[in-house]
Motif scaffolding. Structure first.
Motif, PDB file in Angstrom:
ATOM      1  N   VAL A 177      10.222   4.379   5.275  1.00  7.39           N
ATOM      2  CA  VAL A 177       9.829   2.990   5.052  1.00  7.39           C
ATOM      3  C   VAL A 177       9.014   2.566   6.270  1.00  7.39           C
ATOM      4  N   TYR A 178       7.834   2.033   6.013  1.00 11.18           N
ATOM      5  CA  TYR A 178       6.925   1.628   7.084  1.00 11.18           C
ATOM      6  C   TYR A 178       6.954   0.108   7.226  1.00 11.18           C
ATOM      7  N   TYR A 179       7.092  -0.323   8.463  1.00 10.16           N
ATOM      8  CA  TYR A 179       7.175  -1.738   8.778  1.00 10.16           C
ATOM      9  C   TYR A 179       6.061  -2.134   9.732  1.00 10.16           C
ATOM     10  N   LEU A 181      -3.015   7.604   2.470  1.00 12.11           N
ATOM     11  CA  LEU A 181      -2.626   6.259   2.052  1.00 12.11           C
ATOM     12  C   LEU A 181      -3.118   5.280   3.090  1.00 12.11           C
ATOM     13  N   LYS A 182      -3.400   4.067   2.638  1.00 11.85           N
ATOM     14  CA  LYS A 182      -3.763   3.004   3.570  1.00 11.85           C
ATOM     15  C   LYS A 182      -2.808   1.842   3.363  1.00 11.85           C
ATOM     16  N   LEU A 183      -2.045   1.558   4.392  1.00  7.46           N
ATOM     17  CA  LEU A 183      -1.123   0.436   4.356  1.00  7.46           C
ATOM     18  C   LEU A 183      -1.787  -0.813   4.909  1.00  7.46           C
ATOM     19  N   GLY A 229       0.774  -1.225   0.000  1.00 13.77           N
ATOM     20  CA  GLY A 229       0.000   0.000   0.000  1.00 13.77           C
ATOM     21  C   GLY A 229       0.806   1.276   0.000  1.00 13.77           C
ATOM     22  N   GLY A 230       2.113   1.147   0.088  1.00 11.52           N
ATOM     23  CA  GLY A 230       2.937   2.352   0.058  1.00 11.52           C
ATOM     24  C   GLY A 230       2.940   2.990  -1.314  1.00 11.52           C
ATOM     25  N   VAL A 236      -3.692  -6.311   9.342  1.00  7.09           N
ATOM     26  CA  VAL A 236      -3.787  -5.067  10.096  1.00  7.09           C
ATOM     27  C   VAL A 236      -3.540  -3.922   9.126  1.00  7.09           C
ATOM     28  N   TYR A 237      -4.218  -2.805   9.370  1.00  2.00           N
ATOM     29  CA  TYR A 237      -4.162  -1.672   8.468  1.00  2.00           C
ATOM     30  C   TYR A 237      -3.646  -0.430   9.187  1.00  2.00           C
TER      31      TYR A 237
END
Length: 121
Positions: free
Chosen positions: A93-95, A18-20, A8-9, A79-80
């Protein structure tokens, strides 16, 4: 073996959304905390927010409060992280991560590979 996969990035303009997503495999996310973290270039990884192991509580860092929302769908093992009103400083960067043990909101042991979020001004 627990595996987490974020998606979703992307690139979004300041003020956008944005929705990850983070989908787990290898076990159910039920009764496990699920956390979101991020790492910007040249900076240490930082906590963004989490969904507690009960699935009914959330916690956010101050910069995320009021803009980001974490939710989970145990049936989809996902999970969002809904991010609104994005700012340039959200670029990172999302983890997602989860502990090894149930019934704890601490000690994240398993990590995804990350997804890049870039906010342009």
């Amino acid at each position: 073996q627990v595996q987490l996969e974020e998606s979703g990035g992307g690139l979004v303009q300041t003020g956008g959304s944005l929705k990850l997503s983070c989908t787990a495999s290898g076990r159910s996310i039920s009764a496990y905390a699920m956390g979101w973290f991020r790492q910007a270039p040249g900076k240490e990884r930082e906590f963004v927010g989490s969904s507690g192991w009960t699935g009914t509580t959330t916690d956010y860092t101050d910069s995320a409060k009021g803009r980001f929302t974490i939710s989970r769908d145990n049936a989809k093992n996902t999970v969002y992280l809904q991010m609104n009103n994005l700012k340039a400083e959200d670029t990172a960067v999302y983890y997602c991560a989860t502990p090894k043990f149930q019934f704890t909101n601490d000690h994240y042991d398993y990590w995804g590979q990350g997804t890049q979020v870039t906010v342009s001004s």
